[in-house]
Design a protein around this motif. Structure first.
Motif, PDB file in Angstrom:
ATOM      1  N   SER A   1      21.297  25.214  26.526  1.00  0.00           N
ATOM      2  CA  SER A   1      20.789  25.745  25.258  1.00  0.00           C
ATOM      3  C   SER A   1      19.277  25.650  25.147  1.00  0.00           C
ATOM      4  CB  SER A   1      21.448  25.005  24.095  1.00  0.00           C
ATOM      5  OG  SER A   1      22.848  25.163  24.106  1.00  0.00           O
TER       6      SER A   1
ATOM      7  N   LEU B   1      23.555  21.674  18.243  1.00  0.00           N
ATOM      8  CA  LEU B   1      24.387  22.843  17.956  1.00  0.00           C
ATOM      9  C   LEU B   1      24.922  23.471  19.235  1.00  0.00           C
ATOM     10  CD1 LEU B   1      22.394  24.529  15.035  1.00  0.00           C
ATOM     11  CD2 LEU B   1      24.473  23.145  14.902  1.00  0.00           C
TER      12      LEU B   1
ATOM     13  N   LEU C   1      28.798  24.239  19.762  1.00  0.00           N
ATOM     14  CA  LEU C   1      29.218  25.617  20.017  1.00  0.00           C
ATOM     15  C   LEU C   1      29.954  25.751  21.350  1.00  0.00           C
ATOM     16  CD1 LEU C   1      26.061  27.586  18.800  1.00  0.00           C
ATOM     17  CD2 LEU C   1      28.367  27.771  17.848  1.00  0.00           C
ATOM     18  N   CYS C   2      29.462  25.061  22.370  1.00  0.00           N
ATOM     19  CA  CYS C   2      30.120  25.147  23.680  1.00  0.00           C
ATOM     20  C   CYS C   2      31.491  24.470  23.641  1.00  0.00           C
ATOM     21  CB  CYS C   2      29.232  24.534  24.759  1.00  0.00           C
ATOM     22  SG  CYS C   2      27.761  25.538  25.138  1.00  0.00           S
TER      23      CYS C   2
ATOM     24  N   TRP D   1      33.432  24.500  21.069  1.00  0.00           N
ATOM     25  CA  TRP D   1      34.252  25.527  20.402  1.00  0.00           C
ATOM     26  C   TRP D   1      34.680  26.607  21.389  1.00  0.00           C
ATOM     27  CZ3 TRP D   1      32.452  30.639  20.027  1.00  0.00           C
ATOM     28  CH2 TRP D   1      33.288  31.516  19.324  1.00  0.00           C
TER      29      TRP D   1
ATOM     30  N   ILE E   1      27.858  30.965  26.583  1.00  0.00           N
ATOM     31  CA  ILE E   1      27.680  30.669  25.153  1.00  0.00           C
ATOM     32  C   ILE E   1      26.403  29.875  24.918  1.00  0.00           C
ATOM     33  CG2 ILE E   1      28.650  29.434  23.180  1.00  0.00           C
ATOM     34  CD1 ILE E   1      30.092  32.036  23.826  1.00  0.00           C
TER      35      ILE E   1
ATOM     36  N   TRP F   1      23.192  31.212  22.688  1.00  0.00           N
ATOM     37  CA  TRP F   1      22.658  30.424  21.564  1.00  0.00           C
ATOM     38  C   TRP F   1      21.200  30.045  21.824  1.00  0.00           C
ATOM     39  CZ3 TRP F   1      21.385  28.866  17.153  1.00  0.00           C
ATOM     40  CH2 TRP F   1      20.838  27.604  16.903  1.00  0.00           C
TER      41      TRP F   1
END
Length: 401
Positions: free
Chosen positions: A265, A284, A288-289, A291, A314, A318
């Motif tokens: 990220s 975040l 997010l990863c 998820w 992902i 992001w």
């Protein structure tokens, strides 16, 4: 001083590919650990040669907005003298080697998506075509002299688009087109300590990956250094908190996966954002990863075996968006201000860069697979998959009974 620094950074990034071999190797079943490692080591052999012949020239030689020229094939005119377009402080040939380690690593990352089921012969052909038709053009768009995304003003400090989005999206396309493993639902890592060692090597090498992208030792490089570590740590916390809340237990594999999610990220933003911003980006990114790996993959039912898309695709997407939000010229005068510093147009440029990369990579990857399938099976047969690729494709076992 700069040359010594970049020489060391190049070695660090080189180490990431053996790290990926161990990280991925530990996460597959024992019957496929060597075949999985072979994907990474094959990329070191094939892409190293391809890069010096023509790949570097297509990516970085002066050309048009979409592809470089053949001016530097076989490293013609790529010598010890610096090339002012990219760096006036280090030898041009050292810059070439630094970028070669990125090209190798990107191919190695992809292999996590189709582990335990891709035909090795098809893989070798795929990486040659993919490196020439996907990696080199995208690298030229973003970093090359005259590249259209570079001229647009999109920012990618160390490879969010070029390495992570391209490898993650490619992995997703391959996972879908090759199909699910026969025993995907029951597959589990056979050696987590091995995966941990690989993950540590990847994290260690990432300092060369991000910090070296400054191409010199200065304030931007040191900011990238701190941001890289901060985002990795925050990624662990972001992933770990969500995992703890949902699964009730924090795991070691989740810890190293969270670190990699944070590292991915921060990669496009590392030299453009402040340290507090890197903490948010990493945290975040980890969440997010998680998820993507534990919800999105299960919902859509694609078999991204070792989560190349969930972590790199992902996380890279992001990170590209976050660069558009948090970038500031207070950190890097050569960058731009993002949305939170009064410049909403950077978010638009980042979204254009992300969208064009995703679309191009997905389409060309799919076309390459279709062409290869005309001549070779892209997937191993059921017997080979059942017995394991180590024995059936390579004639060896990682562990003796």
């Amino acid at each position: 001083m700069e040359s010594v620094f970049m020489f060391f950074c190049t070695l660090l990034v080189w180490l990431m590919t053996p790290g990926i071999a161990l990280f991925y190797g530990g996460m597959v079943r024992r019957k496929n650990v060597l075949s999985t490692a072979m994907y990474s080591f094959s990329s070191m052999a094939i892409i190293s040669i391809l890069w010096v012949i023509v790949g570097y020239s297509l990516a970085f030689a002066p050309g048009n907005g979409f592809i470089g020229s053949f001016d530097w094939t076989f490293l013609h005119n790529v010598g010890f003298a610096a090339n002012d377009t990219y760096s006036d402080a280090i030898p041009h040939i050292l810059f070439m080697m630094f970028q070669m380690t990125f090209a190798i690593l990107t191919v190695a990352i992809i292999s996590g998506a189709f582990a335990e089921r891709m035909n090795f012969s098809a893989y070798l052909i795929f990486i040659i075509l993919w490196s020439l038709l996907v990696y080199s053009p995208v690298a030229h768009w973003v970093w090359g002299d005259g590249g259209w995304l570079r001229e647009l003003g999109a920012l990618d400090f160390a490879g969010g688009n070029v390495v992570h989005i391209s490898s993650g999206v490619t992995g997703l396309v391959l996972a879908i087109m090759i199909g699910r493993r026969k025993e995907a639902d029951s597959a589990s890592p056979h050696n987590l300590p091995l995966a941990l060692i690989g993950g540590i090597l990847v994290w260690f090498g990432w300092y060369g990956f991000n910090v070296g992208s400054a191409l010199t030792i200065d304030n931007v490089a040191m900011t990238a250094f701190v941001n890289t570590n901060t985002a990795a740590a925050a990624g662990i916390i972001g992933w770990g908190l969500v995992e703890w809340l949902i699964n009730k237990k924090p795991t070691m594999l989740g810890t190293i996966s969270g670190a990699i999610a944070g590292l991915v990220s921060i990669t496009p933003a590392a030299g453009f954002v402040t340290v507090p911003s890197s903490l948010i980006i990493g945290f975040l990114g980890g969440a997010l990863c998680f998820w993507a790996v534990f919800w999105l993959k299960g919902k859509v039912k694609y078999d991204d075996a070792l989560d190349a898309f969930g972590l790199h695709g992902i996380g890279g997407i992001w990170g590209g968006i976050a660069t558009g939000l948090f970038a500031t010229t207070k950190v890097n005068e050569a960058g731009a201000d993002g949305l939170f510093y009064g410049n909403a147009s950077l978010v638009v440029k980042q979204l254009i860069a992300i969208g064009s990369t995703v679309a191009y990579v997905a389409v060309v990857t799919a076309l390459i697979v279709v062409v290869i399938k005309l001549f070779l099976p892209i997937r191993v047969n059921e017997e080979q998959e059942y017995k394991g690729l180590d024995l059936t494709l390579h004639g060896e076992k990682a562990y003796q009974e």
